[in-house]
Every structure is written in structure tokens, then in C-alpha cells.
Write a protein that holds these residues in place. Sequence first.
Motif, PDB file in Angstrom:
ATOM      1  N   ARG A 338       8.310 -29.635 -42.584  1.00 19.94           N
ATOM      2  CA  ARG A 338       8.852 -28.300 -42.796  1.00 19.94           C
ATOM      3  C   ARG A 338       7.769 -27.264 -42.595  1.00 19.94           C
ATOM      4  NH1 ARG A 338       9.940 -30.381 -47.537  1.00 19.94           N
ATOM      5  NH2 ARG A 338       8.997 -28.613 -48.598  1.00 19.94           N
ATOM      6  N   LEU A 339       8.206 -26.075 -42.328  1.00 18.96           N
ATOM      7  CA  LEU A 339       7.321 -24.945 -42.131  1.00 18.96           C
ATOM      8  C   LEU A 339       6.431 -24.693 -43.326  1.00 18.96           C
ATOM      9  CD1 LEU A 339       6.583 -22.467 -40.488  1.00 18.96           C
ATOM     10  CD2 LEU A 339       8.533 -21.313 -41.465  1.00 18.96           C
ATOM     11  N   ASP A 340       6.991 -24.805 -44.548  1.00 21.08           N
ATOM     12  CA  ASP A 340       6.177 -24.435 -45.700  1.00 21.08           C
ATOM     13  C   ASP A 340       5.048 -25.435 -45.961  1.00 21.08           C
ATOM     14  OD1 ASP A 340       8.607 -25.380 -48.292  1.00 21.08           O
ATOM     15  OD2 ASP A 340       8.223 -26.155 -46.288  1.00 21.08           O
ATOM     16  N   GLU A 341       5.228 -26.693 -45.493  1.00 18.71           N
ATOM     17  CA  GLU A 341       4.117 -27.647 -45.607  1.00 18.71           C
ATOM     18  C   GLU A 341       2.949 -27.158 -44.759  1.00 18.71           C
ATOM     19  OE1 GLU A 341       5.553 -31.495 -44.441  1.00 18.71           O
ATOM     20  OE2 GLU A 341       7.158 -31.475 -45.933  1.00 18.71           O
ATOM     21  N   LEU A 342       3.273 -26.705 -43.562  1.00 23.56           N
ATOM     22  CA  LEU A 342       2.238 -26.274 -42.623  1.00 23.56           C
ATOM     23  C   LEU A 342       1.500 -25.043 -43.151  1.00 23.56           C
ATOM     24  CD1 LEU A 342       0.942 -26.632 -39.927  1.00 23.56           C
ATOM     25  CD2 LEU A 342       2.937 -25.702 -38.832  1.00 23.56           C
ATOM     26  N   ILE A 343       2.231 -24.061 -43.643  1.00 16.86           N
ATOM     27  CA  ILE A 343       1.589 -22.850 -44.125  1.00 16.86           C
ATOM     28  C   ILE A 343       0.798 -23.149 -45.397  1.00 16.86           C
ATOM     29  CG2 ILE A 343       3.520 -21.943 -45.509  1.00 16.86           C
ATOM     30  CD1 ILE A 343       1.721 -19.716 -43.145  1.00 16.86           C
ATOM     31  N   TYR A 344       1.271 -24.072 -46.217  1.00 19.24           N
ATOM     32  CA  TYR A 344       0.555 -24.453 -47.435  1.00 19.24           C
ATOM     33  C   TYR A 344      -0.786 -25.071 -47.084  1.00 19.24           C
ATOM     34  CZ  TYR A 344       0.047 -26.346 -52.186  1.00 19.24           C
ATOM     35  OH  TYR A 344      -0.389 -26.645 -53.457  1.00 19.24           O
ATOM     36  N   VAL A 345      -0.772 -25.983 -46.105  1.00 19.66           N
ATOM     37  CA  VAL A 345      -2.020 -26.636 -45.690  1.00 19.66           C
ATOM     38  C   VAL A 345      -2.961 -25.600 -45.087  1.00 19.66           C
ATOM     39  CG1 VAL A 345      -2.928 -28.165 -43.907  1.00 19.66           C
ATOM     40  CG2 VAL A 345      -1.116 -28.961 -45.393  1.00 19.66           C
ATOM     41  N   GLU A 346      -2.424 -24.703 -44.256  1.00 22.48           N
ATOM     42  CA  GLU A 346      -3.285 -23.712 -43.606  1.00 22.48           C
ATOM     43  C   GLU A 346      -3.966 -22.827 -44.637  1.00 22.48           C
ATOM     44  OE1 GLU A 346      -1.385 -21.187 -40.742  1.00 22.48           O
ATOM     45  OE2 GLU A 346      -3.142 -19.886 -40.599  1.00 22.48           O
TER      46      GLU A 346
END
Lengths: 409, 144
Positions: A338-346
Motif C-alpha cells: 500500500r501507499l502508506d507503507e511506502l510513505i511511512y518507510v520514506e
Amino acid sequence: MAVCSAYTTQSLHSTCSISTPAKTHLGFHQKQVVFYRRSSKRGGSGSSSGPCVITCSAGDSQTVVIGLAADSGCGKSTFMRRLTSVFGGAAEPPKGGNPDSNTLISDMTTVICLDDYHSLDRTGRKEKGVTALDPRANDFDLMYEQVKAIKSGVAVDKPIYNHVTGLLDPPELIKPPKILVIEGLHPMFDERVRDLLDFSIYLDISNEVKFAWKIQRDMAERGHSLESIRASIEARKPDFDAYIDPQKKYADAVIEVLPTQLIPDDNEGKVLRVRLIMKEGVKHFSPVYLFDEGSTISWIPCGRKLTCSYPGIKFHYGPDTYFGNEVSILEMDGQFDRLDELIYVESHLSNISTRFYGEVTQQMLKHADFPGSNNGTGLFQTIVGLKIRDLYEQITSSKTAAPLEATKA
Amino acid sequence: MATLCKPKSCSQRTRLKKGGPVKVATLNQPWKRVSQSKRRMQVMKPVRAAPDSISEKVEKSVKEVQEACSDDPVSGECVAAWDEVKELSAAASHARDKKKDNDPLENYCKDNPKTDECRTYDNGSIIYIMTSFFVFGDENLELS
């Protein structure tokens, strides 16, 4: 800004002439002005100035050269498309030229495929019994001369290796871009070419992952079977280990792609463990880190704040040594769903050289259809692209600052 | 320099092999520079190879491997034959991807964004156009 360098040469002639050869035999376009001076004394002690050769190259002559060692793609690879996209604009083959050209050109970047410097075409290699990996099949002298010329702002006529016919096609003109990327099997093989590179990357795919990817790609093709795919990888392995693999130790960044450790006995190659190995002490390059630079961190972002689906995501960061060099390794195992996983990691990564919050996520979403967009390959390729942009900006700002200092002094 | 395959001479060889236009001018008048005939040659643009022929090439190369490797599986010929298989498979998969991406309208609009078929409007200008039509009537029909 034109750069001119003057050389004095010995000459037996004593006439005055000005010649401007348009092209040398190696396919360069140069403006050379030769001044001869009539020498009155013959048999003199050979002192004082002989004829003067002034070579001028017009343009910015600030081309930044990046080397990428990869076994596949050659200008068409996903890495190249992500890299050129970071700089903006789509990269396309040169318009109106050979449709089988391997070159990609965008506003800021030009990607050159090193296969174009094959000295033997397919039939030549078959006769001699050498693979394309063998240095005997490549002309490193021409590669060095042309990369040096482009780096100093001179356009060159680069040969084209046609992958479809296996022949060497008539050359195409390559004008010096702001950023030149040389992609292929041997960017760091020749020492002279290695010294021209401002930054080098090695894409290291493990054999299991290579096999899994090739199955997905080639099984649809007639004539291929599981055994033939495996045999083709095995047959190239000796040459690969002898000539290509040793380039790893010279790379400033290595992206290593391995099978996942989260799923036992996984052989589909869909979930990947990707390691970004960054050399310490490289000029204009500061490695990416997690939380605390230089310490060792193990991080699973999934938990109370973030829910992930199977098999989840696992990060690792720490210092290490790699072929005798001090490195920092950032590792990701698993995939983004999901998108929010990516933004969380970033938001938890540091030193990623983004211009605004969420740039990495935005770049990954822009190319969501590219392979690797949901795992470490896409993430680290995007991050390396941003680091290269940062490196380019540092180099160009330092180069414009230097002449100012020279005029002050 | 002996091993360097000079692009000019190579291209001449390939052109003659393909049976393309014979450069009578240079045959009868060898002092005429190659670059002159090159300009004429560029009128003929090379045609992109059809994907089917690449698939056939892949098949053929796999068969050739059987012959080359039957004598000695570690010989240079065998390894070179497998390398050819690898290269052709890569070319075939790239050709497949290229074919997939070929939308004729998109390709046309990339080169001609100002034509009627390819004009794009963002939300602001559409609202302006629609409201001005309703408010001002026929006078502003020639807006676009």
C-alpha cells in the motif's frame, strides 16, 4: 564556456599554415587550430617554441559521467528509466536515427549502451568462440577515447551494435549531455574509463533470482525450456565470474538482489531481499541511513502504527566492509502493498536527498507499472537516482565556484 | 587498431550483404568520398525487424547450441552459442515490450500536441470555456 589548451609540438616544417580538420579517424568533431612559425635557424638546439596546437572544445564541458554495470537491459532497463525520470522528461531513442539504436536521450541525460563498443559482431564472436563478456570482444580504447571526448564537451560518432541483427551499424552522433550514463557489462573494467566516472553503480543479481526472472520472461518464447534457460546461465558463468564480477569492488554503490529470507524455500523470485551497499568516503556522496548513522539497526515497520500483509517488510542498516572497503549497507526484505507503507518507510530514512517530503513515493508511484515498484529494487534504484541528482548539483555548483575563485586569486 | 571494426567499412559490408542500392558512383569513381554516398544512403531508413523473425532466430539459436555443445560442452563455441541465445532472448523480450507500448494515438500526440485530437485542457480552462459560453452566448464560440 569554451576550454582551450595549447600544446607545443616539434616539427620539421617551417611554413605557416592554419588547418582545421573537421573529423579525426576515431570519429571526433574537433576544432583544432594549428599555428606554424617560420624558424629562421636550422639545426638549432631545438629550443624555443615550435608550432603551437590549440584545441578548443565548446560548450559547458561539465558532463558528469555515471557508470552502471548490469547484465541486462542496456538503455532499456528499468533502472535507466527511473534514473532519467528523476531528472524529468522521458528518455527516448534519438529521433530519425537507426530504430535499433540502444541510446536513450532526454533533456538532461544521455544513456549509452556499452555493447556499441563491441569490436566483434555476433558472427565474429562465434568464429572466435568468445562471449560478449570477454574483453577481447570489446574495444576499450575507443570506449575510453569517446567517453573522454564527451566528458570534455566534444561530440562523437559512436558505433551502433544492432542487437537484432547482431551486426555493427553505421555510427550515430552523440552530443555531450549534462549527464552521461554508460550502461553495460564493462563500465569499470578498463582503468582509464574507471577514472573518468564520477559515480559508479553495480547491479548484482543473484543466480537464483536471475533464473526465476528468466523463466518468467523466456518461457513464453518458443524454443526455450527450463533446462535451456538454466544451461544458458551456467554456460556464461565462468566468463561472468572472471570479467564482470570483479568490477564489484570498484563500484561506489552496489545493489544486490537476493531471494527473500521471509518465506522459507521461496523460488518464485517475487518477494526479494535487496541490499544497497554504499561506499564510505566517496566525494559528493553521503550514504543513506536509518535513524542513527554508523550504528546497526534492525527495523520492522509493521506493528501498531502500520499494518502490513504477508510477508511484511524488514529493514536492516549497518556498517560493514566489502572487498576491503568501508561501506554502509541498507537492506530491505519484503514488499510494499500500500501507499502508506511506502510513505511511512520514506519518512524514516535519512540522507535520501529528496527536494520535498514524499518525493521517493511520488517517483515510485509515477512508475507503478515498472517491475520492482513494490520492493527494494524500485526503492533503492529511485534513491540512487536522487543521490545522483544530488551529486550532479554538487559537482556543477563546485565547478562554477572554482573559476570565480581563480579570478579572485 | 587491427581488431577495431571501423564503422564505415562495416556498414559498407552490411549494406552490400543486404543487397541494398549498389553504390555505382563509388565503384566507377573510387575517388568519390564515402561520405557523399552516405548522404544518399540515408534516404533509405533501416526498417525495424519484425518480432516474428526474432522468435525464429531464438529458436534457431537454441538448435545451433545443440550442435555446438555436442562435441565439447565447455568449448568456446558452445559458450558463445549460449551467449547468442541469451542475447536473442533479451532482444525478443524487448521487442515484445515495444509492441505492447505501441498506441498509435499516443505516438502521434507525442509529436503533435497542438492538433485537435491531442489538445488537453486542465479543469480551470474548461470551466472558463463552459461558463463563458453560457454567460456570453454565441459571441465566444470561437474561443478554442
